[in-house]
Structure formats: C-alpha cells, structure tokens
Design a protein around this motif. Structure first.
Motif, PDB file in Angstrom:
ATOM      1  N   ASP A  76       0.866  -1.173   0.000  1.00 54.18           N
ATOM      2  CA  ASP A  76       0.000   0.000   0.000  1.00 54.18           C
ATOM      3  C   ASP A  76       0.911   1.234   0.000  1.00 54.18           C
ATOM      4  O   ASP A  76       1.522   1.556   1.018  1.00 54.18           O
ATOM      5  CB  ASP A  76      -0.885  -0.001   1.249  1.00 54.18           C
ATOM      6  N   PRO A  77       1.037   1.916  -1.139  1.00 50.79           N
ATOM      7  CA  PRO A  77       1.984   3.041  -1.229  1.00 50.79           C
ATOM      8  C   PRO A  77       1.682   4.158  -0.238  1.00 50.79           C
ATOM      9  O   PRO A  77       2.575   4.915   0.150  1.00 50.79           O
ATOM     10  CB  PRO A  77       1.820   3.547  -2.665  1.00 50.79           C
ATOM     11  N   GLU A  78       0.441   4.230   0.197  1.00 50.94           N
ATOM     12  CA  GLU A  78       0.088   5.280   1.161  1.00 50.94           C
ATOM     13  C   GLU A  78       0.664   4.975   2.540  1.00 50.94           C
ATOM     14  O   GLU A  78       1.059   5.880   3.273  1.00 50.94           O
ATOM     15  CB  GLU A  78      -1.436   5.391   1.278  1.00 50.94           C
ATOM     16  N   LYS A  79       0.715   3.679   2.879  1.00 51.96           N
ATOM     17  CA  LYS A  79       1.137   3.307   4.231  1.00 51.96           C
ATOM     18  C   LYS A  79       2.626   2.970   4.302  1.00 51.96           C
ATOM     19  O   LYS A  79       3.240   3.134   5.347  1.00 51.96           O
ATOM     20  CB  LYS A  79       0.328   2.095   4.715  1.00 51.96           C
ATOM     21  N   CYS A  80       3.200   2.493   3.224  1.00 49.11           N
ATOM     22  CA  CYS A  80       4.607   2.071   3.234  1.00 49.11           C
ATOM     23  C   CYS A  80       5.512   3.263   3.516  1.00 49.11           C
ATOM     24  O   CYS A  80       5.371   4.315   2.892  1.00 49.11           O
ATOM     25  CB  CYS A  80       4.981   1.433   1.899  1.00 49.11           C
ATOM     26  N   VAL A  81       6.449   3.100   4.486  1.00 45.06           N
ATOM     27  CA  VAL A  81       7.327   4.210   4.843  1.00 45.06           C
ATOM     28  C   VAL A  81       8.688   4.104   4.161  1.00 45.06           C
ATOM     29  O   VAL A  81       9.518   4.999   4.255  1.00 45.06           O
ATOM     30  CB  VAL A  81       7.515   4.326   6.372  1.00 45.06           C
ATOM     31  N   GLY A  82       8.931   2.984   3.507  1.00 54.64           N
ATOM     32  CA  GLY A  82      10.188   2.842   2.758  1.00 54.64           C
ATOM     33  C   GLY A  82      11.391   2.484   3.599  1.00 54.64           C
ATOM     34  O   GLY A  82      12.518   2.793   3.222  1.00 54.64           O
ATOM     35  N   CYS A  83      11.181   1.785   4.719  1.00 54.35           N
ATOM     36  CA  CYS A  83      12.300   1.462   5.603  1.00 54.35           C
ATOM     37  C   CYS A  83      13.255   0.457   4.967  1.00 54.35           C
ATOM     38  O   CYS A  83      14.434   0.435   5.281  1.00 54.35           O
ATOM     39  CB  CYS A  83      11.805   0.934   6.936  1.00 54.35           C
ATOM     40  N   GLY A  84      12.726  -0.412   4.103  1.00 54.83           N
ATOM     41  CA  GLY A  84      13.593  -1.349   3.398  1.00 54.83           C
ATOM     42  C   GLY A  84      13.837  -2.661   4.100  1.00 54.83           C
ATOM     43  O   GLY A  84      14.672  -3.454   3.665  1.00 54.83           O
ATOM     44  N   ILE A  85      13.113  -2.913   5.195  1.00 57.29           N
ATOM     45  CA  ILE A  85      13.300  -4.189   5.902  1.00 57.29           C
ATOM     46  C   ILE A  85      12.917  -5.352   4.982  1.00 57.29           C
ATOM     47  O   ILE A  85      13.582  -6.396   4.948  1.00 57.29           O
ATOM     48  CB  ILE A  85      12.488  -4.206   7.222  1.00 57.29           C
ATOM     49  N   CYS A  86      11.861  -5.161   4.185  1.00 60.91           N
ATOM     50  CA  CYS A  86      11.443  -6.203   3.240  1.00 60.91           C
ATOM     51  C   CYS A  86      12.543  -6.486   2.213  1.00 60.91           C
ATOM     52  O   CYS A  86      12.808  -7.636   1.864  1.00 60.91           O
ATOM     53  CB  CYS A  86      10.144  -5.797   2.551  1.00 60.91           C
ATOM     54  N   VAL A  87      13.223  -5.425   1.771  1.00 61.06           N
ATOM     55  CA  VAL A  87      14.308  -5.594   0.795  1.00 61.06           C
ATOM     56  C   VAL A  87      15.443  -6.398   1.412  1.00 61.06           C
ATOM     57  O   VAL A  87      16.023  -7.292   0.810  1.00 61.06           O
ATOM     58  CB  VAL A  87      14.834  -4.219   0.326  1.00 61.06           C
ATOM     59  N   HIS A  88      15.742  -6.053   2.679  1.00 66.25           N
ATOM     60  CA  HIS A  88      16.820  -6.725   3.392  1.00 66.25           C
ATOM     61  C   HIS A  88      16.525  -8.215   3.557  1.00 66.25           C
ATOM     62  O   HIS A  88      17.415  -9.055   3.450  1.00 66.25           O
ATOM     63  CB  HIS A  88      16.993  -6.067   4.762  1.00 66.25           C
ATOM     64  N   LYS A  89      15.238  -8.530   3.811  1.00 63.64           N
ATOM     65  CA  LYS A  89      14.870  -9.912   4.139  1.00 63.64           C
ATOM     66  C   LYS A  89      14.512 -10.758   2.915  1.00 63.64           C
ATOM     67  O   LYS A  89      14.405 -11.970   3.028  1.00 63.64           O
ATOM     68  CB  LYS A  89      13.675  -9.902   5.101  1.00 63.64           C
ATOM     69  N   CYS A  90      14.283 -10.138   1.799  1.00 66.30           N
ATOM     70  CA  CYS A  90      13.826 -10.868   0.612  1.00 66.30           C
ATOM     71  C   CYS A  90      14.750 -12.046   0.298  1.00 66.30           C
ATOM     72  O   CYS A  90      15.969 -11.900   0.253  1.00 66.30           O
ATOM     73  CB  CYS A  90      13.732  -9.940  -0.593  1.00 66.30           C
ATOM     74  N   VAL A  91      14.147 -13.213   0.080  1.00 69.65           N
ATOM     75  CA  VAL A  91      14.960 -14.421  -0.111  1.00 69.65           C
ATOM     76  C   VAL A  91      15.465 -14.562  -1.543  1.00 69.65           C
ATOM     77  O   VAL A  91      16.332 -15.379  -1.822  1.00 69.65           O
ATOM     78  CB  VAL A  91      14.171 -15.698   0.272  1.00 69.65           C
ATOM     79  N   VAL A  92      14.884 -13.803  -2.446  1.00 72.91           N
ATOM     80  CA  VAL A  92      15.303 -13.897  -3.845  1.00 72.91           C
ATOM     81  C   VAL A  92      16.534 -13.024  -4.055  1.00 72.91           C
ATOM     82  O   VAL A  92      16.623 -11.923  -3.521  1.00 72.91           O
ATOM     83  CB  VAL A  92      14.168 -13.447  -4.787  1.00 72.91           C
ATOM     84  N   ASP A  93      17.458 -13.577  -4.810  1.00 70.63           N
ATOM     85  CA  ASP A  93      18.691 -12.826  -5.037  1.00 70.63           C
ATOM     86  C   ASP A  93      18.888 -12.611  -6.535  1.00 70.63           C
ATOM     87  O   ASP A  93      18.437 -13.408  -7.333  1.00 70.63           O
ATOM     88  CB  ASP A  93      19.870 -13.644  -4.484  1.00 70.63           C
ATOM     89  N   ASN A  94      19.555 -11.548  -6.870  1.00 74.42           N
ATOM     90  CA  ASN A  94      19.938 -11.328  -8.278  1.00 74.42           C
ATOM     91  C   ASN A  94      18.846 -11.546  -9.315  1.00 74.42           C
ATOM     92  O   ASN A  94      18.868 -12.519 -10.034  1.00 74.42           O
ATOM     93  CB  ASN A  94      21.138 -12.217  -8.634  1.00 74.42           C
ATOM     94  N   PRO A  95      17.899 -10.740  -9.558  1.00 81.15           N
ATOM     95  CA  PRO A  95      17.708  -9.502  -8.782  1.00 81.15           C
ATOM     96  C   PRO A  95      16.795  -9.752  -7.591  1.00 81.15           C
ATOM     97  O   PRO A  95      16.075 -10.739  -7.560  1.00 81.15           O
ATOM     98  CB  PRO A  95      17.024  -8.608  -9.804  1.00 81.15           C
ATOM     99  N   VAL A  96      16.839  -8.819  -6.634  1.00 80.11           N
ATOM    100  CA  VAL A  96      15.932  -8.882  -5.493  1.00 80.11           C
ATOM    101  C   VAL A  96      14.530  -8.559  -6.004  1.00 80.11           C
ATOM    102  O   VAL A  96      14.358  -7.707  -6.872  1.00 80.11           O
ATOM    103  CB  VAL A  96      16.367  -7.867  -4.425  1.00 80.11           C
ATOM    104  N   ALA A  97      13.523  -9.267  -5.469  1.00 80.97           N
ATOM    105  CA  ALA A  97      12.167  -9.112  -5.997  1.00 80.97           C
ATOM    106  C   ALA A  97      11.501  -7.836  -5.528  1.00 80.97           C
ATOM    107  O   ALA A  97      10.464  -7.440  -6.042  1.00 80.97           O
ATOM    108  CB  ALA A  97      11.328 -10.317  -5.598  1.00 80.97           C
ATOM    109  N   ILE A  98      12.089  -7.190  -4.525  1.00 81.13           N
ATOM    110  CA  ILE A  98      11.466  -5.975  -3.988  1.00 81.13           C
ATOM    111  C   ILE A  98      12.541  -4.923  -3.812  1.00 81.13           C
ATOM    112  O   ILE A  98      13.672  -5.237  -3.486  1.00 81.13           O
ATOM    113  CB  ILE A  98      10.748  -6.314  -2.647  1.00 81.13           C
ATOM    114  N   ARG A  99      12.209  -3.697  -4.124  1.00 81.76           N
ATOM    115  CA  ARG A  99      13.185  -2.630  -3.917  1.00 81.76           C
ATOM    116  C   ARG A  99      12.449  -1.384  -3.449  1.00 81.76           C
ATOM    117  O   ARG A  99      11.229  -1.301  -3.538  1.00 81.76           O
ATOM    118  CB  ARG A  99      13.965  -2.347  -5.206  1.00 81.76           C
TER     119      ARG A  99
END
Lengths: 198, 281
Positions: free
Chosen positions: A165-188
């Motif tokens: 939800d773009p309205e609620k997301c603050v952009g901290c990046g914890i999801c990016v850090h934890k994402c299990v997919v590598d090269n490329p990361v599925a979330i940025r």
C-alpha cells in the motif's frame, strides 16, 4: 622553473580530478535516513557532519563517497545490506543538528520511499508460499498485505501475493533486506521524489 | 624547552583522540559523551557547530534553524574572545597533517616559496558563502579537506583524498604552508574575526634585539610580526596570528609572551631606529 611548472600542473590536476569526479557524478537518487526533507532541501540543509551515522545503533547509515557527487558526505541507506529498523526514538533524527532530518514523532511519519515488488521475480507470484516480506514488515497488514487467490488454470494451488500500500509504506527497506530472492531482489525501495539539481 | 610546541602537540593529539573516540567508546554502552565531526558535534549533550559551515547551510537552504545557529554561535564567540585562528594551529587536523609536510620541507633547502596575498583566504570564504547561496548546497562542506580528513578517519576511507594530496604537494613543492596561509576559507573566516581576540602575542620591546628568530618559525606569516618587532605595536595585531606560540619558543631573549591584550598601546621610545632593525634580517 620548468620543473615547478610541471609540478603545478600535477598538483592542479589532482584537485581538478577530484572536483570533476564530483561534478560528473552529479546528484543521485538514494534512500535517505528517516525524516529527510525533499532532496534539494536535504542537500542544502545537510552539513555533512556524520552525526546520524554515529547515532544509528544498527550502523545502517552510510556516508556518501565521491561517486555520489554533491551528495559526498551525506547519509544514505543501503536497504539490502542494512535497512532502517525504524527505532522508536529515532536516534539519527535526534542527532541531526540542522533539521535536514525532521518532523518525525511516530513510525508512520517516516516517508523515505515506497517499496515496489517485481511480480516477475517474486516467487510468491510464481505459486510458492514465501511471505517473508509480509511477515517482517513492521507495519504488517498495513503497508503490505497478502492478496490470496486461486492460481489461474490450477484448481489446487493458491497464490499468496504480497501487495504494497503506497500510502502506508514508509520505505524502511526491511522487506528488501529480508527478501529471499537474489539477483535480482524481488522488492526494492523507490526513494521519495528527488529533485534535479544538476 | 619548547613548551608551547609541546602543549600544542598534546592538544592536537587529544583533539584527534576525541573525534576518534566514538570508534572505540560507543560500543560499550549507549552513546559516547562525545560524537560528531568538526562540522557539528555534541559533547555532554551540548551541540557545537562550525560557524562557517552553519552560515553556508543557512544561506544554501535559505532557512534559519535557531538551534543550529546557536550551536555555531557558541564556537564563534569562543574564537572571537580567544583569537580567531587558534582553531587553525590548535584544533584543525589538516594543519596537523601539513605541519608534518612542513617539517619534511625543512630537510630540502631549495624548495620554492611562492607568496600570495594573505587576504585571499578571506575572499575565498566570502566566495564560498555566495556560491552556497546561489547553488543551494553548502559547497565547501563537500570538498573541505577538514571534513574529508575526518570522514576518512571515521566513515569511509578515500573520500576527497586527491584534494588532500594536492594540498600536501602544493605546500611541499610550491608554497610553504601555502594552503593555511593563503587559501583555506575556514582560516579566512577565523582570520577575519582574529583582530578582536583578547589573547595576543605580546612583545617586550626593551628585550627584543631584532634577531628575527621569531619570524623564521612563524606559522601564520612572518610579516605579521613586523609591526611588533619594529616597535610600532606592543602586541601582534594581525588577525592571522594563530597563537601557536612558535615565536615565543624560538625567542632566546624572552621578549615574547602570550597574554591579555593591553587596553592601550604603550608608547615606547626606542633608541634603535627602525631602519637599523630591519637591515639585520
């Protein structure tokens, strides 16, 4: 004095090299620490003292080097490496002397950017149950929700697709850090709107 | 005994230790009693900021942040009362580095020493402020060798190293102490308020024999000692004096000292005329 002339050119060259390197890099869009004002204002207000870096208990804040042009010495976050963990008391914001970081009282005031999911890369959208980004999000069920539906043309499997939800997301990046997919990361994280100084 | 030199080296050492302290103290518990860089720092909860940097930021952002300006005002008033360029010789880490260059320079006799106008650094300081205002970025904070030296030590190795290298080479091969004497805008800023300082290098004209030992070692520029040696003044009036104390250490006749500036210049009637004094150099 011929030797001196050559030396002067070399000396001037070193200084010019550094300055040209800065100018060439221009200003880049990067993820700023929580509370950063808009990019142009941030570049003007940041005194490049590095106190936010020293205040961060997780060492998440890096200092820009000369590849960041005018952003040299300014703080930024590499979310994949170490995201903003959204401390309750925001020590980085407290440390900032110039109000380059400001106006945060609670976590939801933070607006560093918005997470964007690449559905082609995200394994949840391929039919695997992952949910790591969803579970790790400090604003679970607010900033990120699960969209659960039956996989098309498949009566047995379901898709548990994360939705931001773009309205609620603050952009901290914890999801990016934890994402299990590598090269490329599925979330940025798409950093909040950057101005164009150069 | 070079007591001023020893005192100054000790202070320089502790200043660097202080700025590096978060690297080894902060890990223990909570926040270190001190953290920050020379742009802005915090000691026991008191904010301190670089006045020139604070002015640049204020002009660049066109915003007045009272807390920030207040933290710069503390530093500004300190140097205004003591003497502006005390910062240069006692605190600045770039000077600490360039003093090493200077001592290396002494081993090579025939290096050129190009002279520039001492006021260039004040003009550059003004230029920095004007540019910051129009570009909208505190321009000197980015390239500042002082900022970059501390960033190299504290954060990322290699920032601005070519600028530092250029300055070191310039000081070594082109002009003795050139960066500090003629070009550094921070020095220029402090030099512009230097005249108001209450601590001054004082001269006892009755003891002075015009041997010019003090001029040979002067950190800022030998010419600033002239009015005092010639007997026109009883203390060094120039804003460029950084109270490093080298001249006092060098004076074998104990004619020089650091003390509070007198309210009035004493009118000395010196028997040796100025011309004779000057010729001895």
């Amino acid at each position: 004095m011929k030797g001196l002339g050559i030396l002067r050119t070399i000396i001037g060259g070193f200084a010019a090299y550094e300055l040209l390197k800065l100018m060439k890099a221009g200003s880049k869009q990067v993820l700023r620490p929580p509370g950063a004002s808009d990019e142009d204002e941030f570049l003007a207000l940041c005194t490049r003292c590095g106190k936010c870096n020293q205040a961060c208990p997780y060492k998440s804040i890096n200092m820009g080097n000369s590849t960041m042009g005018l952003g040299l010495g300014t703080p930024f976050i590499d979310a994949r490496e170490s995201p903003c963990w959204l401390c309750e008391d925001f020590p980085c914001f407290e440390a900032c002397p110039t109000t380059a970081l400001r106006d945060i009282e609670k976590r939801t005031d933070v607006d560093m950017g918005v997470a964007v999911i690449d559905k082609d890369v995200c394994i949840a959208y391929q039919g695997m149950r992952c949910e790591v980004c969803y579970r790790e999000c400090p604003l679970i069920d607010e900033a990120i929700k699960l969209d659960i539906y039956l996989k098309p043309d498949d009566n047995i499997h379901a898709i548990f697709g994360p939705v931001i939800d773009p309205e609620k997301c603050v952009g901290c990046g914890i999801c990016v850090h934890k994402c299990v997919v590598d090269n490329p990361v599925a979330i940025r994280i798409q950093p909040r709107e950057a101005g164009g100084l150069l | 005994m070079k007591k001023w030199l020893i005192a100054r080296k000790l202070v320089q050492f502790f200043i660097i230790l202080l700025f590096l302290s978060p690297l080894f103290l902060v890990e223990v518990a909570g926040t270190n009693f001190f953290y920050g860089t020379l742009s802005s720092s915090e000691i026991f909860g008191i904010q301190l900021s670089d006045p020139l940097g604070a002015l640049s930021v204020t002009l660049a952002s066109k915003k007045i942040v009272w807390g920030f300006l207040g933290s710069a005002l503390i530093v500004f008033l300190f140097y205004l009362v003591i003497s502006g360029r005390v910062f240069c010789s006692w605190v600045c880490p770039v000077n600490t580095l360039l003093e090493l260059t200077d001592s290396l320079r002494k081993r090579f006799k025939k290096l050129p020493d190009v002279q520039f106008n001492l006021n260039i650094k004040i003009q550059i300081a003004v230029l920095v402020l004007v540019l910051s205002f129009f570009i909208g970025v505190p321009i000197f904070e980015i390239i500042s060798p002082i900022g970059n030296t501390l960033r190299n030590l504290l954060f990322v190795w290699g920032i601005g190293s070519f600028i530092l290298l250029a300055i070191v080479l310039f000081d070594f091969f082109v002009s003795k102490r050139g960066w500090c004497r003629y070009f550094c805008p921070v020095g220029g800023f402090y030099s512009s308020i230097g005249k108001a300082g209450q601590l001054r290098v004082k001269i006892d004209n009755e003891k002075c024999v015009s041997c010019m030992q003090c001029k040979k070692v002067c950190f800022s520029h030998p010419s600033i000692l002239d009015p005092a040696i010639n007997g026109d003044k009883t203390y060094v009036t120039s804003g460029d004096c950084s109270l490093c104390g080298a001249c006092i250490d060098a004076c074998s006749h104990e004619a020089l000292s650091i003390g509070l500036r007198p309210y009035r210049q004493k009118e000395y009637q010196i028997e040796i005329t100025n011309e004779v004094k000057g010729e001895k150099l």
